[in-house]
Design an enzyme around this catalytic site. Structure first.
Site, PDB file in Angstrom:
ATOM      1  CG  HIS A  83      -2.029  -0.936   1.190  1.00 42.80           C
ATOM      2  ND1 HIS A  83      -3.021  -0.970   2.131  1.00 42.80           N
ATOM      3  CD2 HIS A  83      -2.338  -1.893   0.295  1.00 42.80           C
ATOM      4  CE1 HIS A  83      -3.895  -1.908   1.815  1.00 42.80           C
ATOM      5  NE2 HIS A  83      -3.496  -2.486   0.708  1.00 42.80           N
ATOM      6  CE1 TYR A 137      -7.057   3.093  10.141  1.00 44.75           C
ATOM      7  CE2 TYR A 137      -6.104   3.663   8.015  1.00 44.75           C
ATOM      8  CZ  TYR A 137      -6.070   2.935   9.191  1.00 44.75           C
ATOM      9  OH  TYR A 137      -5.054   2.042   9.409  1.00 44.75           O
ATOM     10  N   PRO A 188      -6.580  -0.869  18.077  1.00 43.06           N
ATOM     11  CG  PRO A 188      -8.449  -1.958  17.211  1.00 43.06           C
ATOM     12  CD  PRO A 188      -7.894  -1.382  18.472  1.00 43.06           C
ATOM     13  CE  LYS A 197       2.116   2.578  13.522  1.00 39.84           C
ATOM     14  NZ  LYS A 197       2.646   2.135  12.231  1.00 39.84           N
ATOM     15  CE1 TYR A 241      -2.210   3.446   8.891  1.00 42.02           C
ATOM     16  CE2 TYR A 241      -0.947   2.733   6.987  1.00 42.02           C
ATOM     17  CZ  TYR A 241      -2.062   2.625   7.798  1.00 42.02           C
ATOM     18  OH  TYR A 241      -3.021   1.674   7.530  1.00 42.02           O
TER      19      TYR A 241
HETATM   20  C1  PHB Z   1      -6.913  -4.807   9.746  1.00 41.90           C
HETATM   21  O1  PHB Z   1      -6.698  -5.127   8.571  1.00 41.90           O
HETATM   22  O2  PHB Z   1      -7.400  -5.609  10.544  1.00 41.90           O
HETATM   23  C2  PHB Z   1      -6.572  -3.423  10.154  1.00 41.90           C
HETATM   24  C3  PHB Z   1      -6.018  -2.551   9.237  1.00 41.90           C
HETATM   25  C4  PHB Z   1      -5.686  -1.273   9.617  1.00 41.90           C
HETATM   26  C5  PHB Z   1      -5.914  -0.872  10.919  1.00 41.90           C
HETATM   27  C6  PHB Z   1      -6.471  -1.735  11.835  1.00 41.90           C
HETATM   28  C7  PHB Z   1      -6.798  -3.022  11.451  1.00 41.90           C
HETATM   29  O3  PHB Z   1      -5.604   0.398  11.263  1.00 41.90           O
END
Ligand code: PHB
Ligand code: APR
Length: 391
Positions: free
Chosen positions: A72, A202, A294, A298, A386
């Site tokens: 990504h 997000y 989550p 991280k 990130y």
């Molecule tokens: C996930 O793919 O489970 C996931 C991805 C990004 C995040 C949190 C969880 O910030």
């Protein structure tokens, strides 16, 4: 039985530590409470920082990740019904993250360990640790009705948040810092193509947070913020997909391909750090020492940096014959841990609806989001965290 490092827990922390130590010629045994299948049944996040990718390659467990993982270059933020891309790659001199599930990371590390013939005791009962304030620590466990004892030089507590290692430290020797969030995440895994195959999305919406993620080009992982006391049975697949769509911008919502869930669960959100991370000859790593919410994914990456530091420390001890590494482990790890705690807390705070935020809180979130997507300095700070701060 005797080994140099007894590792408690065969999650990603324990398995990666075992692999790094083996590469350095340091003996280790892993003692795990559950079966291997049980460990592989847990669904967790799936975004790997470059440092984590490099470590997996270094221990020879990176092959499948390199072919099946998806790189990504950016992330997307949705608010006020509009989507904004943050060019993480461009803002960090070419750094990227890789989408590859933690379950697969665990499977690859398990397979590599088995192929190398390294000892792992699964389904160990009543695991207990002893004498870690002396030079002769011991680990005991029960297997097939018999008590076993392992004598070792060091114990690595990689046994997660509910493990026995942190709980065995006298209360007066440990300080705990915690924040519990007033909501949960309802997550769904489904065998449908991800709506956004090259960027995690997000979403901040008045109905609550949402997240579009993936495990592969044919398997998606989606989440929505839910009430802390919601039960998973209350959420039919249809209700989940409907709610997710409501929280995204209309164009993206339209593109979501739905399908039956193959896993659906609710997770609470917590920030937690225990200090220090070393007690005599016991060292904590990963979730045993700290938890992040989550948001930002991280958890696994912090576990990887802890065990990198810990394996460096053991290499210093056994190969270079100096204790400087083990003496500095806790401070070195905690410096990185707190930065990731700060980032995960701030992204959680920015993206979720808090019950007591009120109109003021909401306006502040909107102002911050607008600043974030319009200021190069602000989006660079987000991007830098990130992709992962340097090890
Ligand atoms: C996930 O793919 O489970 C996931 C991805 C990004 C995040 C949190 C969880 O910030
Ligand atoms: N004895 C032996 N093993 C134990 C004990 C015990 N008393 N208690 C727990 N364990 C095992 C658990 O069964 C689990 O397999 O320790 C392992 C800990 O694994 P994780 O919880 O996955 O923690 P960690 O390896 O540090 O990985 C961190 O995983 O939990 C996620 O979000 C977290 O992504 C992060 C990463």
């Amino acid at each position: 039985m005797r080994t140099q490092v007894a590792i408690i827990g065969a999650g990603p922390s324990g398995l990666l530590l075992g692999a790094l130590l083996h590469k350095a010629g340091i003996d280790n045994i892993i003692i795990e409470r559950q079966s291997g299948d049980y460990v592989l049944g847990r669904i967790r996040a799936g975004i790997l920082e470059q440092g984590t990718v490099d470590l997996l390659k270094q221990v020879g467990a990176g092959e499948r990740m390199q072919t099946e993982g998806t790189v990504h270059h950016s992330i997307e933020l949705v608010f006020k019904n509009q989507r904004h891309a943050i060019d993480v790659h461009g803002l960090t001199d070419g750094k990227v993250v890789t989408a590859y599930g933690q379950t697969e990371v665990t499977r690859d590390l398990m397979d590599a360990r088995q192929a190398a013939g390294l000892p792992t005791v699964y389904e160990a009962g009543d695991v207990s640790i002893h004498y870690f304030d002396s030079a002769q620590p011991k680990v005991r466990y029960v297997k097939d009705g018999q008590t076993h004892e392992i004598a070792c030089d060091f114990i690595a507590g990689c046994d997660g948040f509910h493990g026995v290692c942190r709980a065995s430290v006298p209360k007066a020797s440990i300080q705990e810092f915690e924040r519990v969030y007033p909501f949960g995440w309802l997550g769904v895994l489904a065998d449908v193509p991800p709506v956004s195959p090259h960027a995690i999305v997000y979403g901040n919406h008045e109905r609550g947070f949402s997240l579009c993620s993936m495990r592969s080009l044919t398997r998606s992982r989606y989440y929505i913020q839910c009430a802390i006391d919601d039960k998973v049975e209350q959420w039919s697949d249809q209700a989940f997909w409907d709610e997710l769509r409501l929280r995204l911008d209309p164009k993206l919502a339209e593109r979501i391909i739905t399908g039956p869930s193959i896993e659906k669960s609710i997770a609470p959100l917590r920030s937690f750090v225990a200090e220090p991370m070393r007690f005599g000859r016991l060292f904590l790593a990963g979730d045993a020492a700290h938890i992040v919410p989550p948001t930002g994914a991280k958890g696994l990456n912090l576990a990887a940096s802890d065990v990198k530091y810990l394996s460096d420390a053991f290499v210093d001890y056994y190969i270079d014959k100096t204790e400087a590494g083990i003496d500095g482990y806790s401070e070195r790890s905690l410096r990185r841990v707190w930065k990731a705690e700060r980032f995960s807390w701030s992204l959680t705070t920015l993206m979720h609806r808090f019950p007591d935020a009120g109109g003021f809180g909401q306006k502040i979130q909107e102002a911050e989001l607008e600043y974030l997507v319009s200021s190069k300095a602000a989006s660079t700070a987000l991007a830098e965290n990130y992709v992962g701060l340097p090890l």
